[in-house]
Design a protein around this motif. Structure first.
Motif, PDB file in Angstrom:
ATOM      1  N   MET A  27       0.830  -1.199   0.000  1.00  0.00           N
ATOM      2  CA  MET A  27       0.000   0.000   0.000  1.00  0.00           C
ATOM      3  C   MET A  27       0.866   1.252   0.000  1.00  0.00           C
ATOM      4  N   TYR A  28       0.474   2.222  -0.812  1.00  0.00           N
ATOM      5  CA  TYR A  28       1.196   3.492  -0.871  1.00  0.00           C
ATOM      6  C   TYR A  28       0.194   4.624  -1.035  1.00  0.00           C
ATOM      7  N   LEU A  29       0.219   5.553  -0.097  1.00  0.00           N
ATOM      8  CA  LEU A  29      -0.607   6.754  -0.153  1.00  0.00           C
ATOM      9  C   LEU A  29      -2.091   6.435  -0.400  1.00  0.00           C
ATOM     10  N   GLY A  30      -2.594   5.449   0.366  1.00  0.00           N
ATOM     11  CA  GLY A  30      -4.020   5.147   0.331  1.00  0.00           C
ATOM     12  C   GLY A  30      -4.467   4.182  -0.741  1.00  0.00           C
ATOM     13  N   ARG A  31      -3.527   3.677  -1.555  1.00  0.00           N
ATOM     14  CA  ARG A  31      -3.899   2.765  -2.637  1.00  0.00           C
ATOM     15  C   ARG A  31      -3.032   1.506  -2.600  1.00  0.00           C
ATOM     16  N   ILE A  32      -3.570   0.399  -3.108  1.00  0.00           N
ATOM     17  CA  ILE A  32      -2.786  -0.820  -3.288  1.00  0.00           C
ATOM     18  C   ILE A  32      -2.012  -0.671  -4.602  1.00  0.00           C
ATOM     19  N   VAL A  33      -0.676  -0.810  -4.531  1.00  0.00           N
ATOM     20  CA  VAL A  33       0.140  -0.662  -5.748  1.00  0.00           C
ATOM     21  C   VAL A  33       0.659  -2.005  -6.262  1.00  0.00           C
ATOM     22  N   GLU A  34       0.613  -3.040  -5.406  1.00  0.00           N
ATOM     23  CA  GLU A  34       1.014  -4.369  -5.860  1.00  0.00           C
ATOM     24  C   GLU A  34       0.369  -5.418  -4.962  1.00  0.00           C
ATOM     25  N   ARG A  35      -0.015  -6.548  -5.573  1.00  0.00           N
ATOM     26  CA  ARG A  35      -0.606  -7.649  -4.809  1.00  0.00           C
ATOM     27  C   ARG A  35      -0.282  -8.959  -5.505  1.00  0.00           C
ATOM     28  N   ALA A  36       0.193  -9.925  -4.726  1.00  0.00           N
ATOM     29  CA  ALA A  36       0.543 -11.234  -5.296  1.00  0.00           C
ATOM     30  C   ALA A  36       0.797 -12.212  -4.170  1.00  0.00           C
ATOM     31  N   ALA A  37       0.991 -13.481  -4.522  1.00  0.00           N
ATOM     32  CA  ALA A  37       1.421 -14.478  -3.548  1.00  0.00           C
ATOM     33  C   ALA A  37       2.751 -14.038  -2.947  1.00  0.00           C
ATOM     34  N   ALA A  38       2.961 -14.391  -1.683  1.00  0.00           N
ATOM     35  CA  ALA A  38       4.147 -13.912  -0.962  1.00  0.00           C
ATOM     36  C   ALA A  38       5.440 -14.229  -1.703  1.00  0.00           C
ATOM     37  N   GLU A  39       5.575 -15.460  -2.203  1.00  0.00           N
ATOM     38  CA  GLU A  39       6.838 -15.831  -2.856  1.00  0.00           C
ATOM     39  C   GLU A  39       7.081 -15.022  -4.126  1.00  0.00           C
ATOM     40  N   HIS A  40       5.999 -14.624  -4.814  1.00  0.00           N
ATOM     41  CA  HIS A  40       6.156 -13.814  -6.021  1.00  0.00           C
ATOM     42  C   HIS A  40       6.602 -12.396  -5.684  1.00  0.00           C
ATOM     43  N   ILE A  41       6.079 -11.853  -4.593  1.00  0.00           N
ATOM     44  CA  ILE A  41       6.477 -10.500  -4.166  1.00  0.00           C
ATOM     45  C   ILE A  41       7.976 -10.464  -3.875  1.00  0.00           C
ATOM     46  N   TYR A  42       8.478 -11.478  -3.200  1.00  0.00           N
ATOM     47  CA  TYR A  42       9.885 -11.484  -2.806  1.00  0.00           C
ATOM     48  C   TYR A  42      10.819 -11.864  -3.953  1.00  0.00           C
ATOM     49  N   GLN A  43      10.360 -12.711  -4.846  1.00  0.00           N
ATOM     50  CA  GLN A  43      11.237 -13.181  -5.924  1.00  0.00           C
ATOM     51  C   GLN A  43      11.195 -12.274  -7.146  1.00  0.00           C
ATOM     52  N   THR A  44       9.999 -11.789  -7.511  1.00  0.00           N
ATOM     53  CA  THR A  44       9.860 -10.983  -8.727  1.00  0.00           C
ATOM     54  C   THR A  44       8.932  -9.796  -8.490  1.00  0.00           C
ATOM     55  N   PRO A  45       9.335  -8.828  -7.666  1.00  0.00           N
ATOM     56  CA  PRO A  45       8.485  -7.648  -7.440  1.00  0.00           C
ATOM     57  C   PRO A  45       8.253  -6.896  -8.744  1.00  0.00           C
ATOM     58  N   GLN A  46       7.033  -6.385  -8.905  1.00  0.00           N
ATOM     59  CA  GLN A  46       6.656  -5.742 -10.164  1.00  0.00           C
ATOM     60  C   GLN A  46       6.362  -4.253 -10.012  1.00  0.00           C
ATOM     61  N   HIS A  47       6.679  -3.676  -8.863  1.00  0.00           N
ATOM     62  CA  HIS A  47       6.478  -2.234  -8.664  1.00  0.00           C
ATOM     63  C   HIS A  47       7.739  -1.650  -8.037  1.00  0.00           C
ATOM     64  N   PRO A  48       8.208  -0.495  -8.500  1.00  0.00           N
ATOM     65  CA  PRO A  48       9.427   0.105  -7.940  1.00  0.00           C
ATOM     66  C   PRO A  48       9.363   0.370  -6.444  1.00  0.00           C
ATOM     67  N   TYR A  49       8.175   0.656  -5.920  1.00  0.00           N
ATOM     68  CA  TYR A  49       8.045   0.881  -4.477  1.00  0.00           C
ATOM     69  C   TYR A  49       8.301  -0.409  -3.705  1.00  0.00           C
ATOM     70  N   THR A  50       7.750  -1.512  -4.197  1.00  0.00           N
ATOM     71  CA  THR A  50       7.998  -2.814  -3.558  1.00  0.00           C
ATOM     72  C   THR A  50       9.487  -3.150  -3.605  1.00  0.00           C
ATOM     73  N   GLU A  51      10.130  -2.878  -4.734  1.00  0.00           N
ATOM     74  CA  GLU A  51      11.569  -3.126  -4.846  1.00  0.00           C
ATOM     75  C   GLU A  51      12.349  -2.347  -3.788  1.00  0.00           C
ATOM     76  N   ALA A  52      11.943  -1.097  -3.570  1.00  0.00           N
ATOM     77  CA  ALA A  52      12.629  -0.268  -2.572  1.00  0.00           C
ATOM     78  C   ALA A  52      12.412  -0.812  -1.166  1.00  0.00           C
ATOM     79  N   LEU A  53      11.192  -1.247  -0.859  1.00  0.00           N
ATOM     80  CA  LEU A  53      10.924  -1.819   0.461  1.00  0.00           C
ATOM     81  C   LEU A  53      11.746  -3.090   0.684  1.00  0.00           C
ATOM     82  N   LEU A  54      11.830  -3.928  -0.343  1.00  0.00           N
ATOM     83  CA  LEU A  54      12.589  -5.175  -0.218  1.00  0.00           C
ATOM     84  C   LEU A  54      14.079  -4.910  -0.046  1.00  0.00           C
ATOM     85  N   SER A  55      14.569  -3.879  -0.701  1.00  0.00           N
ATOM     86  CA  SER A  55      16.002  -3.572  -0.596  1.00  0.00           C
ATOM     87  C   SER A  55      16.378  -3.100   0.803  1.00  0.00           C
ATOM     88  N   ALA A  56      15.380  -2.643   1.564  1.00  0.00           N
ATOM     89  CA  ALA A  56      15.639  -2.162   2.926  1.00  0.00           C
ATOM     90  C   ALA A  56      15.600  -3.281   3.959  1.00  0.00           C
TER      91      ALA A  56
END
Length: 322
Positions: free
Chosen positions: A228-257
């Motif tokens: 979720m970013y600024l009141g909206r869902i920006v990405e949604r997927a099975a947990a393993e897909h989020i961690y292995q192949t994120p499809q939104h730059p915001y998710t990538e930034a969160l994972l890198s942290a």
């Protein structure tokens, strides 16, 4: 595929700003057109930075806050359409675990009284039956029956959160909204509480909406993750897909942290520029574009819709799939 327990569509909640005529007509856009689904006995992890609307969304689902628009179906019932009398009965099946276990417990009530209170309100069992149920619940969360006579200040933070979990379990709910339930606890205690929630889910078939700002925490608990970013869902997927192949730059930034316990790791940290925009006046186009390292011209003028970019993987980004 599990049966859908919760199906919320187009949820919206704007809070009007106070403070005089200069702010008249201005609103904090806390939740803006959000869809989520949770299967029976499954966990949806909801992640994002502080202030993105996660906790507000959890409270909208439970109708602790009234939504401005949208539909909430829980176990086939339209939650927003229920009168107060029927909503009271529904609350037995929808409970919440709060972030601060001390603030959520009445310091004037013993632990036994706090856990028994939902049973008393819903007129479940007599005094002896409630006492027996309290003892069972304390043992379920790894505490002893004799703890029932003590007060919240006599326990550690981890023990108080176990008490909060016991209270949430009292009415045998189908869904629990866990609002940052481990963020105030030490790392070792966090692991204990997360393992307890997993054990309870396996034993009782409870579904969770697990709210957190920490992707490291939700990884081991969630079947699916919504970012979720600024009141909206920006990405949604099975947990393993989020961690292995994120499809939104915001998710990538969160994972890198997320810290990696490997001193030889060469993972590159993505440092976002600027601050989170104000939810009172969100940016035009993609709300993430002022901080996005991949933004192009179209991102500034056209808001991307959440669309399926891979099987069962949804992203709100003009540039995907990656």
């Amino acid at each position: 595929m599990s049966e859908t327990l919760l199906d919320a569509r187009n949820l919206k909640k704007f809070f009007p700003l106070g403070g005089g005529f200069l702010r008249a007509g201005q609103f904090v856009q806390a939740v803006n057109d959000v869809d989520i689904e949770i299967g029976a006995g499954k966990t949806l992890g909801l992640v994002g930075e502080s202030g993105c609307g996660k906790s507000t969304l959890g409270r909208l689902i439970l109708r602790l806050i009234e939504a401005d628009a949208g539909k909430i179906l829980f176990d086939g019932q339209d939650v927003r359409a229920l009168p107060r009398t029927e909503l009271r009965s529904l609350r037995k099946r929808m409970q919440i675990i709060f972030q601060d276990p001390y603030a959520s417990l009445n310091p004037r009530m013993t632990v036994g009284e706090a856990i028994a209170e939902p049973l008393l309100i819903h007129r479940i069992a007599d005094a002896a039956g409630r006492t027996k149920r309290v003892d069972e619940l304390l043992e379920t969360v790894g505490m002893r029956p004799e703890h029932a006579s003590r007060y919240p200040h006599e326990f550690s933070g981890g023990q108080r959160q176990r008490i909060g979990i016991a209270r949430a379990l009292a009415l045998q709910p189908k869904l629990i909204v866990a609002d940052e339930p481990v963020s105030s606890l030490d790392v070792s205690i966090q692991a204990q509480i997360l393992n307890l929630l997993l054990e309870l889910q396996e034993r009782m078939g409870i579904a969770f909406l697990f709210i957190s700002h920490d992707l490291r925490v939700v990884r081991h608990l969630s079947d699916e993750i919504a970012v979720m970013y600024l009141g909206r869902i920006v990405e949604r997927a099975a947990a393993e897909h989020i961690y292995q192949t994120p499809q939104h730059p915001y998710t990538e930034a969160l994972l890198s942290a997320v810290p990696i316990p490997d001193p030889t790791s060469d993972q590159e940290r993505i440092v976002l520029s600027g601050d989170v925009p104000s939810p009172v006046d969100p940016p035009s186009g993609c709300p993430f574009h002022p901080r996005c390292p991949k933004a192009v011209d179209v991102c500034k003028v056209e808001r991307p819709e959440l669309k399926e970019v891979r099987p069962q993987h949804y992203s709100a980004c003009h540039l995907g799939p990656f």
